[in-house]
Write a protein that holds these residues in place. Structure first.
Motif, PDB file in Angstrom:
ATOM      1  N   ASP A 190       0.875  -1.175   0.000  1.00 17.35           N
ATOM      2  CA  ASP A 190       0.000   0.000   0.000  1.00 17.35           C
ATOM      3  C   ASP A 190       0.908   1.220   0.000  1.00 17.35           C
ATOM      4  O   ASP A 190       1.769   1.363   0.880  1.00 17.35           O
ATOM      5  CB  ASP A 190      -0.901   0.008   1.234  1.00 17.35           C
ATOM      6  N   ILE A 191       0.709   2.088  -0.977  1.00 17.54           N
ATOM      7  CA  ILE A 191       1.642   3.195  -1.207  1.00 17.54           C
ATOM      8  C   ILE A 191       0.890   4.523  -1.221  1.00 17.54           C
ATOM      9  O   ILE A 191      -0.135   4.657  -1.895  1.00 17.54           O
ATOM     10  CB  ILE A 191       2.401   3.008  -2.536  1.00 17.54           C
ATOM     11  N   THR A 192       1.419   5.483  -0.502  1.00 14.88           N
ATOM     12  CA  THR A 192       0.933   6.862  -0.573  1.00 14.88           C
ATOM     13  C   THR A 192       1.981   7.705  -1.279  1.00 14.88           C
ATOM     14  O   THR A 192       3.143   7.710  -0.867  1.00 14.88           O
ATOM     15  CB  THR A 192       0.685   7.438   0.835  1.00 14.88           C
ATOM     16  N   ASN A 193       1.580   8.359  -2.345  1.00 15.51           N
ATOM     17  CA  ASN A 193       2.488   9.301  -3.001  1.00 15.51           C
ATOM     18  C   ASN A 193       2.064  10.701  -2.579  1.00 15.51           C
ATOM     19  O   ASN A 193       0.993  11.184  -2.956  1.00 15.51           O
ATOM     20  CB  ASN A 193       2.446   9.139  -4.520  1.00 15.51           C
ATOM     21  N   ASN A 194       2.876  11.328  -1.751  1.00 15.14           N
ATOM     22  CA  ASN A 194       2.492  12.542  -1.058  1.00 15.14           C
ATOM     23  C   ASN A 194       2.301  13.735  -1.986  1.00 15.14           C
ATOM     24  O   ASN A 194       2.950  13.863  -3.018  1.00 15.14           O
ATOM     25  CB  ASN A 194       3.517  12.897   0.030  1.00 15.14           C
ATOM     26  N   ARG A 195       1.390  14.610  -1.598  1.00 17.03           N
ATOM     27  CA  ARG A 195       1.080  15.807  -2.365  1.00 17.03           C
ATOM     28  C   ARG A 195       2.217  16.827  -2.217  1.00 17.03           C
ATOM     29  O   ARG A 195       2.773  17.006  -1.125  1.00 17.03           O
ATOM     30  CB  ARG A 195      -0.228  16.425  -1.865  1.00 17.03           C
ATOM     31  N   LEU A 196       2.531  17.491  -3.329  1.00 20.71           N
ATOM     32  CA  LEU A 196       3.627  18.466  -3.347  1.00 20.71           C
ATOM     33  C   LEU A 196       3.135  19.820  -3.847  1.00 20.71           C
ATOM     34  O   LEU A 196       2.189  19.901  -4.633  1.00 20.71           O
ATOM     35  CB  LEU A 196       4.762  17.971  -4.251  1.00 20.71           C
ATOM     36  N   ARG A 297       1.209  15.193  -7.602  1.00 15.89           N
ATOM     37  CA  ARG A 297       1.168  13.860  -6.987  1.00 15.89           C
ATOM     38  C   ARG A 297      -0.185  13.593  -6.287  1.00 15.89           C
ATOM     39  O   ARG A 297      -1.210  13.789  -6.866  1.00 15.89           O
ATOM     40  CB  ARG A 297       2.343  13.659  -6.031  1.00 15.89           C
ATOM     41  N   ASP A 298      -0.168  13.100  -5.051  1.00 14.40           N
ATOM     42  CA  ASP A 298      -1.336  12.785  -4.229  1.00 14.40           C
ATOM     43  C   ASP A 298      -2.088  11.559  -4.730  1.00 14.40           C
ATOM     44  O   ASP A 298      -3.218  11.656  -5.227  1.00 14.40           O
ATOM     45  CB  ASP A 298      -2.280  13.988  -4.096  1.00 14.40           C
ATOM     46  N   THR A 364      -9.763  20.701  -2.153  1.00 16.57           N
ATOM     47  CA  THR A 364      -8.364  21.107  -2.080  1.00 16.57           C
ATOM     48  C   THR A 364      -7.979  21.789  -3.388  1.00 16.57           C
ATOM     49  O   THR A 364      -8.711  21.741  -4.381  1.00 16.57           O
ATOM     50  CB  THR A 364      -7.439  19.900  -1.842  1.00 16.57           C
ATOM     51  N   THR A 365      -6.819  22.398  -3.386  1.00 20.61           N
ATOM     52  CA  THR A 365      -6.290  23.044  -4.589  1.00 20.61           C
ATOM     53  C   THR A 365      -6.226  22.040  -5.741  1.00 20.61           C
ATOM     54  O   THR A 365      -5.841  20.887  -5.535  1.00 20.61           O
ATOM     55  CB  THR A 365      -4.880  23.583  -4.298  1.00 20.61           C
ATOM     56  N   PRO A 366      -6.594  22.443  -6.964  1.00 15.64           N
ATOM     57  CA  PRO A 366      -6.490  21.520  -8.102  1.00 15.64           C
ATOM     58  C   PRO A 366      -5.085  20.943  -8.254  1.00 15.64           C
ATOM     59  O   PRO A 366      -4.082  21.604  -7.943  1.00 15.64           O
ATOM     60  CB  PRO A 366      -6.871  22.406  -9.292  1.00 15.64           C
ATOM     61  N   VAL A 367      -5.028  19.710  -8.736  1.00 17.42           N
ATOM     62  CA  VAL A 367      -3.765  18.980  -8.903  1.00 17.42           C
ATOM     63  C   VAL A 367      -3.534  18.742 -10.394  1.00 17.42           C
ATOM     64  O   VAL A 367      -4.459  18.375 -11.124  1.00 17.42           O
ATOM     65  CB  VAL A 367      -3.812  17.626  -8.161  1.00 17.42           C
ATOM     66  N   ASP A 368      -2.303  18.944 -10.852  1.00 13.87           N
ATOM     67  CA  ASP A 368      -1.979  18.746 -12.267  1.00 13.87           C
ATOM     68  C   ASP A 368      -0.513  18.337 -12.374  1.00 13.87           C
ATOM     69  O   ASP A 368       0.083  17.882 -11.402  1.00 13.87           O
ATOM     70  CB  ASP A 368      -2.290  20.018 -13.063  1.00 13.87           C
ATOM     71  N   ALA A 369       0.065  18.533 -13.535  1.00 16.49           N
ATOM     72  CA  ALA A 369       1.428  18.076 -13.795  1.00 16.49           C
ATOM     73  C   ALA A 369       2.444  18.834 -12.936  1.00 16.49           C
ATOM     74  O   ALA A 369       2.400  20.062 -12.852  1.00 16.49           O
ATOM     75  CB  ALA A 369       1.759  18.263 -15.277  1.00 16.49           C
ATOM     76  N   TYR A 370       3.338  18.082 -12.334  1.00 15.83           N
ATOM     77  CA  TYR A 370       4.471  18.635 -11.604  1.00 15.83           C
ATOM     78  C   TYR A 370       5.670  17.772 -11.920  1.00 15.83           C
ATOM     79  O   TYR A 370       5.563  16.554 -11.968  1.00 15.83           O
ATOM     80  CB  TYR A 370       4.183  18.663 -10.101  1.00 15.83           C
ATOM     81  N   ARG A 371       6.783  18.342 -12.126  1.00 13.73           N
ATOM     82  CA  ARG A 371       8.013  17.739 -12.643  1.00 13.73           C
ATOM     83  C   ARG A 371       7.990  16.203 -12.645  1.00 13.73           C
ATOM     84  O   ARG A 371       8.112  15.555 -11.622  1.00 13.73           O
ATOM     85  CB  ARG A 371       9.225  18.235 -11.859  1.00 13.73           C
ATOM     86  N   GLY A 372       7.848  15.667 -13.829  1.00 10.98           N
ATOM     87  CA  GLY A 372       7.738  14.227 -14.009  1.00 10.98           C
ATOM     88  C   GLY A 372       6.334  13.792 -14.347  1.00 10.98           C
ATOM     89  O   GLY A 372       6.110  12.945 -15.200  1.00 10.98           O
ATOM     90  N   ALA A 373       5.340  14.355 -13.641  1.00 11.84           N
ATOM     91  CA  ALA A 373       3.921  14.244 -13.991  1.00 11.84           C
ATOM     92  C   ALA A 373       3.483  12.820 -14.306  1.00 11.84           C
ATOM     93  O   ALA A 373       3.357  12.438 -15.460  1.00 11.84           O
ATOM     94  CB  ALA A 373       3.598  15.164 -15.171  1.00 11.84           C
ATOM     95  N   GLN A 687      10.899  15.295  -1.979  1.00  9.68           N
ATOM     96  CA  GLN A 687       9.661  14.548  -1.771  1.00  9.68           C
ATOM     97  C   GLN A 687       9.868  13.392  -0.810  1.00  9.68           C
ATOM     98  O   GLN A 687       9.022  13.124   0.052  1.00  9.68           O
ATOM     99  CB  GLN A 687       9.110  14.015  -3.090  1.00  9.68           C
ATOM    100  N   ALA A 688      10.981  12.704  -0.942  1.00 12.44           N
ATOM    101  CA  ALA A 688      11.227  11.527  -0.110  1.00 12.44           C
ATOM    102  C   ALA A 688      11.395  11.874   1.362  1.00 12.44           C
ATOM    103  O   ALA A 688      10.913  11.137   2.240  1.00 12.44           O
ATOM    104  CB  ALA A 688      12.467  10.794  -0.613  1.00 12.44           C
ATOM    105  N   LEU A 689      12.052  12.985   1.663  1.00  8.29           N
ATOM    106  CA  LEU A 689      12.449  13.274   3.045  1.00  8.29           C
ATOM    107  C   LEU A 689      11.733  14.451   3.689  1.00  8.29           C
ATOM    108  O   LEU A 689      11.581  14.482   4.920  1.00  8.29           O
ATOM    109  CB  LEU A 689      13.956  13.552   3.105  1.00  8.29           C
ATOM    110  N   LEU A 690      11.306  15.430   2.888  1.00  9.95           N
ATOM    111  CA  LEU A 690      10.965  16.713   3.497  1.00  9.95           C
ATOM    112  C   LEU A 690       9.593  17.264   3.124  1.00  9.95           C
ATOM    113  O   LEU A 690       8.858  17.760   3.974  1.00  9.95           O
ATOM    114  CB  LEU A 690      12.028  17.755   3.094  1.00  9.95           C
TER     115      LEU A 690
END
Length: 779
Positions: A190-196, A297-298, A364-373, A687-690
């Motif tokens: 089970d994986i959560t990809n955190n929002r940035l 992400r998210d 929440t704020t709309p989510v779209d492409a962010y580096r890598g997308a 993203q991984a740490l902070l």
């Protein structure tokens, strides 16, 4: 190819103005009669607007106008759109809720604009905005995916029952299920990809000017694709006819995908400039950027990988919930579908893949492409599974990957993508050698004697770049083609202007694009200028995102250069009374092979424009254009290995080493490539740490400033060791693949794999803060 051509580490031409403070950004532009806009934004994540009282604000000093969401609707300005159509598994279309530029009746995320104040100064506009009285009726809030999909959840849009935008699938479900039933081993996570939050250096800004005499608009904006902005503003938002709208994106201080889209503020500025008959300027502050720039992400994902008795992967099954926020942004629908699920094969020969993606609305704020997308999310899923499998199967993680690498090309994956070329083993070998992988067990044992937990993590990523060809993406729902354009102008004295539809916002195009031209003609790059970012100057182009500038944008320049060179050779041959086939270009001269006869480029150019002695039937001038549409995506790939130490007493992670071995095909400028990789790695490690955007249950962004949202600093990052293996891309004339997103795609999994290896606990979510790591160690 000269010392300034392709492959040379030429110092960036544009940096002279940037490092001396002479860049020209939107906020630097001065226009006579300029007014300033300040938006009144909702403090609530979900509420009805019962009334707006603007009387007091209109009477305050310097106020030129106060405009509301109802007025922009009454003027029939269109709603914001999503430009990529996705079809659910039941055949129905995606459920796109209405997104007005300012909310007339209901707000759906904290920070959504409901009114705008126009005043003579920025401070006057801000003061008057505080005098606008809005009466809200608060509504129930769904601030995350789980809250949005549970029974009885607050309904954000009537068009989307249950807040589901689409339920989309890819791959063969029956074959995948059969492979799992026959599997010797199954690994699940089970994986959560955190929002940035993107946090480009320059906040978004817009200046809009309306010329009443010509009924013409000019918009200066922080855009990655000004022509697409003009197209959308004219064709869908009813702001102006396309030929009556000029869009200029001058120097832009970073984008990372967040400046691809059309935002409400640009629309309102244009509309307001006509309403008040004055130029209108809006420059966002950092708080507005946190609240309104498209996030990234998210995802919540359940992923399973099946193996046979020989540890070969037989199947992958993924179910992902993707949070798209309160509204669908311009390309948001494509990110968790065609930019994510199509890369779930990774670098591995996986015969069966099935993925289901359910995207949902939240307050929440709309989510779209962010580096890598989409590519970082896919790589994280696959690489966390591979690392977990190695531990469960008790085999070396590098060798498990190597056993499952794709080794013959071209390779058709089960999820659309056809990989053209690669050598994944070579990248892994390079990374393992650079980090002394064989010596790690001894280093781990030594660290243990010193009371430290040491771990090593691998991430082998692949991405699809160029985001083309147009026919392919059109068949998948894209609303536009994804080719690129170029025009090469050789001036009468031999200087050269390159007009490109690509846009630079930190990538160094003014240098790398000039290197291509300089290398082909054997001239200094100082003789070449790059023109971009102005729809009145440059032919229609698609802009910059998805690491497409070299693979698509430079390929268009290459094609235009071929036409220019062909015509120039005809002129030179005529002038030198030689055969065209005998003309070669060297060091800025057109030479007759085997003789001492030559003519310099400036003389050829002058002959083209004086037109006194041209071949019969030839038109004067030396200018050519080209549109380039590639035949396939490009596929950069690589191997990252991270070695870390964890302090079990504090949970703090420290880097020992980080190596990156990438295959980007041809390197145009190795120094710029190195900078791009460093930046991407910083964002992936961040993203991984902070980094992590956090909303509370009422929909308030509690990480809405740099006090709470932790950006990576120099002392958070290691010194990177970079290397390159090279397989040339066969799909474009330069052999390039793209490099801008790689670091952000591969780094996060390497870091989390290393930490979980060190602490002996595989359950760890990003960001892996000291607190989270400490609890993972001590339970």
């Amino acid at each position: 190819m000269g010392v300034e051509g392709i492959g040379a580490s030429v110092v960036r031409k544009e940096d002279r103005r940037f490092v001396t403070g002479r860049g020209r950004y939107v906020d630097d532009i001065k226009i006579v009669g300029l007014t300033h806009a300040h938006f009144v934004r909702s403090p609530h994540a979900h509420a009805k607007i019962k009334s707006i009282d603007i009387a007091a604000a209109k009477g305050m000093p310097g106020v030129v106008g106060v405009l509301t969401g109802q007025e922009i609707v009454d003027d029939k300005v269109g709603n914001l759109i999503c430009g990529w159509a996705i079809t659910s598994k039941d055949g129905t279309g995606m459920k796109m809720g209405a997104w007005p530029a300012m909310a007339p009746e209901i707000v759906r995320f904290a920070g959504q604009a409901v009114a705008v104040v126009i005043a003579e100064t920025k401070n006057q506009a801000r003061d008057a905005a505080e005098a606008v009285v809005v009466d809200y009726e608060e509504l129930p809030v769904a601030s995350d995916i789980r809250a949005a999909i549970k029974p009885g959840a607050p309904q954000l849009h009537p068009e989307a029952p249950g807040n589901v935008i689409y339920d989309w699938t890819i791959g063969e479900e029956a074959a995948t299920d059969a492979a799992f039933k026959a599997a010797a081993n199954v690994v699940s996570l089970d994986i959560t990809n955190n929002r940035l939050v993107p946090n480009a250096m320059e906040p978004r800004a817009a200046i809009a000017e309306y010329n009443d005499a010509e009924e013409h608009f000019t918009l200066y904006t922080t855009s990655q694709n000004p022509h697409v902005a003009r197209l959308v503003l004219s064709a869908f938002y009813n702001i102006a006819q396309e030929h009556k709208l000029r869009v200029v994106a001058p120097d832009v201080g970073g984008g990372f995908g967040s400046k691809i889209f059309i935002y409400p503020e640009e629309m309102v500025a244009l509309w307001a400039s006509k309403k008040v008959r004055r130029p209108v300027k809006w420059t966002g502050d950092r708080s507005e950027a946190f609240l309104t720039d498209a996030h990234g992400r998210d995802h919540l994902t359940k992923a399973e990988m099946a193996f046979d008795k020989d540890n070969k992967v037989t199947a992958l099954r993924v179910k992902t919930y993707a949070n798209l926020g309160a509204y669908m942004s311009l390309f948001s629908s494509s990110v968790p579908t065609y930019l994510y699920a199509t890369l779930l094969s990774g670098q591995y020969n996986i015969p069966n893949i099935f993925a289901e993606v359910i995207s949902v609305y939240t307050n929440t704020t709309p989510v779209d492409a962010y580096r890598g997308a989409g590519r970082p999310e896919a790589s994280f899923v696959v690489e966390r599974l591979m690392e977990t499998a190695a531990r469960q199967l008790k085999v070396d993680p590098a060798e498990l990957r190597r056993k499952n690498f794709i080794t013959t090309f071209p390779h058709q994956t089960p999820v659309i993508m056809a990989y053209d070329v690669g050598d994944f083993g070579a990248s892994l070998d390079s990374a393992m050698k650079a980090i002394d992988y064989a010596g790690f067990p001894a280093r781990k044992a030594k660290a243990k004697t010193e009371g430290k937990l040491r771990g090593i993590g691998i991430s082998c990523y692949i991405e699809a770049c160029g985001i083309a060809p147009s026919k392919a993406v059109g068949s998948l729902g894209a609303g536009v083609g994804l080719w690129e354009s170029a025009e090469v102008r050789v001036n009468p004295v031999g200087t050269i202007e390159i007009l490109t539809g690509s846009h630079s916002h930190g990538q160094g195009h003014e240098t790398t694009f000039a290197q291509l031209v300089a290398g082909r003609l054997g001239i200094p790059i100082s003789q070449v200028s790059i023109v971009h970012g102005d729809t009145d100057k440059v032919q229609f182009g698609m802009g910059t995102y998805g690491s497409r500038s070299a693979a698509v944008g430079m390929s268009a320049i290459f094609k235009a250069m071929e036409k220019v060179e062909a015509k120039a050779k005809k002129i030179a041959a005529h002038q030198l009374e030689a055969s065209e086939a005998d003309i070669v270009i060297e060091n800025g001269e057109f030479k007759v092979t085997g003789t001492d006869k030559s003519i310099a480029l400036p003389m050829v150019a002058l002959a083209a424009y004086t037109a006194h002695n041209l071949p019969d039937g030839m038109e004067p001038g030396l200018k050519e254009g080209a549109f380039y549409d590639p035949t396939n995506f490009t596929f950069p790939a690589g191997a990252y290995i991270c070695e870390i130490e964890v302090d079990s007493g504090t949970g703090k992670t420290s880097f020992v080493n980080f190596v990156a071995a990438d295959d980007f095909g041809t390197l145009i400028n190795p120094m710029i490539v190195e900078g791009q990789v460093h930046g991407g790695l910083a964002q992936g490690i961040g993203q991984a740490l902070l980094e992590g955007a956090v909303y509370d249950s009422s929909g308030q962004l509690v990480t809405a400033s740099f006090m709470d949202y932790t950006m990576p600093r120099a002392d958070d990052l290691p010194s990177f060791k970079l290397s390159h293996t090279t397989t040339l891309c066969p799909g474009n004339p330069l052999g390039v693949k793209g490099c801008g997103e790689a670091g952000a795609i591969g780094a996060s999994a390497a870091v989390i794999n290393a930490i979980t290896d060190a602490i002996g606990n595989n359950k760890l979510e990003m960001p892996a803060s000291p607190d989270r790591v400490w609890h993972a160690i001590h339970g």
